[in-house]
Design a protein around this motif. Structure first.
Motif, PDB file in Angstrom:
ATOM      1  N   GLY A  20       0.816  -1.127  -0.075  1.00 30.36           N
ATOM      2  CA  GLY A  20      -0.108   0.014  -0.020  1.00 30.36           C
ATOM      3  C   GLY A  20       0.829   1.199   0.037  1.00 30.36           C
ATOM      4  O   GLY A  20       2.044   1.367  -0.339  1.00 30.36           O
ATOM      5  N   LEU A  21       0.255   2.390   0.541  1.00 29.20           N
ATOM      6  CA  LEU A  21       1.076   3.549   0.681  1.00 29.20           C
ATOM      7  C   LEU A  21       2.251   3.427   1.507  1.00 29.20           C
ATOM      8  O   LEU A  21       2.224   3.094   2.377  1.00 29.20           O
ATOM      9  CB  LEU A  21       0.057   4.634   0.849  1.00 29.20           C
ATOM     10  CG  LEU A  21      -1.179   4.950   0.054  1.00 29.20           C
ATOM     11  CD1 LEU A  21      -2.070   5.874   0.992  1.00 29.20           C
ATOM     12  CD2 LEU A  21      -0.844   5.673  -1.166  1.00 29.20           C
ATOM     13  N   ARG A 106      -7.873  -3.789  -2.547  1.00 28.71           N
ATOM     14  CA  ARG A 106      -7.403  -2.916  -1.332  1.00 28.71           C
ATOM     15  C   ARG A 106      -7.701  -1.271  -1.737  1.00 28.71           C
ATOM     16  O   ARG A 106      -6.793  -1.168  -2.713  1.00 28.71           O
ATOM     17  CB  ARG A 106      -6.127  -3.277  -0.568  1.00 28.71           C
ATOM     18  CG  ARG A 106      -6.047  -2.306   0.513  1.00 28.71           C
ATOM     19  CD  ARG A 106      -4.614  -2.419   1.190  1.00 28.71           C
ATOM     20  NE  ARG A 106      -3.551  -2.386   0.222  1.00 28.71           N
ATOM     21  CZ  ARG A 106      -2.268  -3.090   0.305  1.00 28.71           C
ATOM     22  NH1 ARG A 106      -2.151  -3.795   1.234  1.00 28.71           N
ATOM     23  NH2 ARG A 106      -1.285  -2.884  -0.485  1.00 28.71           N
ATOM     24  N   ILE A 107      -8.432  -0.544  -1.066  1.00 32.40           N
ATOM     25  CA  ILE A 107      -8.457   0.739  -1.360  1.00 32.40           C
ATOM     26  C   ILE A 107      -7.939   1.636  -0.280  1.00 32.40           C
ATOM     27  O   ILE A 107      -8.760   1.507   0.786  1.00 32.40           O
ATOM     28  CB  ILE A 107      -9.935   1.152  -1.779  1.00 32.40           C
ATOM     29  CG1 ILE A 107     -10.407   0.392  -2.954  1.00 32.40           C
ATOM     30  CG2 ILE A 107      -9.969   2.802  -2.102  1.00 32.40           C
ATOM     31  CD1 ILE A 107     -11.626   0.479  -3.435  1.00 32.40           C
ATOM     32  N   GLU A 108      -6.967   2.352  -0.458  1.00 34.04           N
ATOM     33  CA  GLU A 108      -6.122   2.917   0.765  1.00 34.04           C
ATOM     34  C   GLU A 108      -6.202   4.493   0.593  1.00 34.04           C
ATOM     35  O   GLU A 108      -5.596   4.799  -0.629  1.00 34.04           O
ATOM     36  CB  GLU A 108      -4.768   2.525   1.128  1.00 34.04           C
ATOM     37  CG  GLU A 108      -4.224   2.920   2.205  1.00 34.04           C
ATOM     38  CD  GLU A 108      -2.797   2.493   2.456  1.00 34.04           C
ATOM     39  OE1 GLU A 108      -2.081   2.690   3.536  1.00 34.04           O
ATOM     40  OE2 GLU A 108      -2.207   1.655   1.576  1.00 34.04           O
ATOM     41  N   MET A 109      -6.523   5.179   1.402  1.00 35.52           N
ATOM     42  CA  MET A 109      -6.347   6.706   1.035  1.00 35.52           C
ATOM     43  C   MET A 109      -6.076   7.324   2.222  1.00 35.52           C
ATOM     44  O   MET A 109      -6.250   7.004   3.555  1.00 35.52           O
ATOM     45  CB  MET A 109      -7.943   7.190   0.876  1.00 35.52           C
ATOM     46  CG  MET A 109      -7.972   8.809   0.591  1.00 35.52           C
ATOM     47  SD  MET A 109      -9.646   9.088  -0.063  1.00 35.52           S
ATOM     48  CE  MET A 109      -9.685   8.671  -1.792  1.00 35.52           C
ATOM     49  N   ALA A 119      -4.166   4.586  -3.347  1.00 39.74           N
ATOM     50  CA  ALA A 119      -3.814   3.544  -3.749  1.00 39.74           C
ATOM     51  C   ALA A 119      -4.903   2.461  -4.008  1.00 39.74           C
ATOM     52  O   ALA A 119      -5.592   2.256  -2.812  1.00 39.74           O
ATOM     53  CB  ALA A 119      -2.339   2.978  -3.116  1.00 39.74           C
ATOM     54  N   ILE A 120      -4.889   1.552  -5.009  1.00 39.25           N
ATOM     55  CA  ILE A 120      -5.956   0.479  -5.172  1.00 39.25           C
ATOM     56  C   ILE A 120      -5.195  -0.539  -5.894  1.00 39.25           C
ATOM     57  O   ILE A 120      -4.294  -0.368  -6.864  1.00 39.25           O
ATOM     58  CB  ILE A 120      -7.081   1.174  -6.220  1.00 39.25           C
ATOM     59  CG1 ILE A 120      -7.796   2.340  -6.083  1.00 39.25           C
ATOM     60  CG2 ILE A 120      -7.867  -0.160  -6.459  1.00 39.25           C
ATOM     61  CD1 ILE A 120      -8.630   2.584  -6.906  1.00 39.25           C
ATOM     62  N   GLY A 144      -2.924   7.277  -7.026  1.00 36.10           N
ATOM     63  CA  GLY A 144      -2.944   8.941  -7.213  1.00 36.10           C
ATOM     64  C   GLY A 144      -2.258   9.816  -6.260  1.00 36.10           C
ATOM     65  O   GLY A 144      -2.163   9.274  -5.077  1.00 36.10           O
ATOM     66  N   ARG A 145      -1.559  10.742  -6.589  1.00 35.31           N
ATOM     67  CA  ARG A 145      -0.840  11.524  -5.568  1.00 35.31           C
ATOM     68  C   ARG A 145      -1.296  13.103  -5.743  1.00 35.31           C
ATOM     69  O   ARG A 145      -1.696  13.662  -6.941  1.00 35.31           O
ATOM     70  CB  ARG A 145       0.830  11.222  -6.109  1.00 35.31           C
ATOM     71  CG  ARG A 145       1.318   9.940  -6.039  1.00 35.31           C
ATOM     72  CD  ARG A 145       2.643  10.146  -6.299  1.00 35.31           C
ATOM     73  NE  ARG A 145       3.272   8.687  -6.294  1.00 35.31           N
ATOM     74  CZ  ARG A 145       3.201   7.804  -7.224  1.00 35.31           C
ATOM     75  NH1 ARG A 145       2.524   7.761  -8.346  1.00 35.31           N
ATOM     76  NH2 ARG A 145       3.777   6.891  -6.766  1.00 35.31           N
TER      77      ARG A 145
END
Length: 222
Positions: A20-21, A106-109, A119-120, A144-145
């Motif tokens: 992930g991130l 996983r969807i992390e924000m 991040a997906i 995405g940033r």
């Protein structure tokens, strides 16, 4: 499923897909100071009675006014996953539910005031020749940033907009990046999660179906 050249072990893209991130230590300290605990890690578990392996993820996170972080999981087609069990805690902005599946997206924000990271990643199982234990294969779907969203969703007056909006992300050349269509709904929900001050509930995972008097119903949260 194979990993692309940019996502081979040892590369930054591979690490992002698997874990992930990648957050700097100062960001992690800031989250800890604010009492926001997010657990994006995915583990491989064996179900002895069913004689199969599954992936385990935990929907978690929450927000304060100036910061938020959340992680959730959906199926490969973007549909919500039923949780194995909800997690009720006196503390806020932590773990909310445990989910199990043979594949997970996983969807992390992360939100820092009005700046967003997303991040997906897709996680599946792949059999290993001459071994009973499979391996986890991870693939990035979207990164995405420095996203922008000019609405302060964490403010009470904008509460009704939560779940309806998502940040806009741009390429280095200034072009808008389109979200993968199956995950647009989940992205809006995770956007709400990182604006949910003092969060104590899931935003993406759903209760499991139960059979009551031969009628299938959705279990209601306690």
């Amino acid at each position: 499923m194979s990993i692309s050249e940019r996502q081979r072990p040892g590369t930054a893209s591979y690490r992002h897909a698997l874990y992930g991130l990648a957050l700097p230590s100062n960001v992690l300290r800031a989250l800890q100071k604010r009492g926001i605990y997010c657990t994006p890690g995915i583990s491989l578990e064996h179900q002895h009675l069913a004689r199969r392996y599954v992936l385990r993820g935990v929907e978690s996170g929450g927000a304060v006014s100036d910061m938020g972080r959340a992680c959730a999981f959906v199926a490969e087609d973007g549909s919500p996953l039923p949780w194995l069990q909800p997690i009720h805690s006196i503390a806020v902005n932590g773990r909310h539910a445990i989910l199990l599946a043979e594949s997970l997206v996983r969807i992390e924000m992360l939100r820092s005031e009005r700046t967003w990271e997303l991040a997906i990643t897709l996680h599946t199982l792949s059999s290993v020749p001459e071994r009973g234990r499979p391996k986890i294969v991870s693939k990035s779907h979207f990164r995405g940033r420095d996203g922008v969203l000019p609405v302060d969703l964490w403010k009470e007056e904008n509460r009704e907009l939560r779940g309806k909006l998502a940040p806009t992300f741009y390429s280095r050349a200034g072009e808008v990046l389109s979200f993968p269509p199956p995950f647009e709904v989940a992205i809006r929900k995770i956007t709400a999660a990182v604006c949910c001050v003092g969060c104590k509930h899931t935003h993406v995972g759903v209760p499991p179906m139960v059979v009551v008097n031969h009628v299938t119903e959705r279990e209601q949260p306690a």
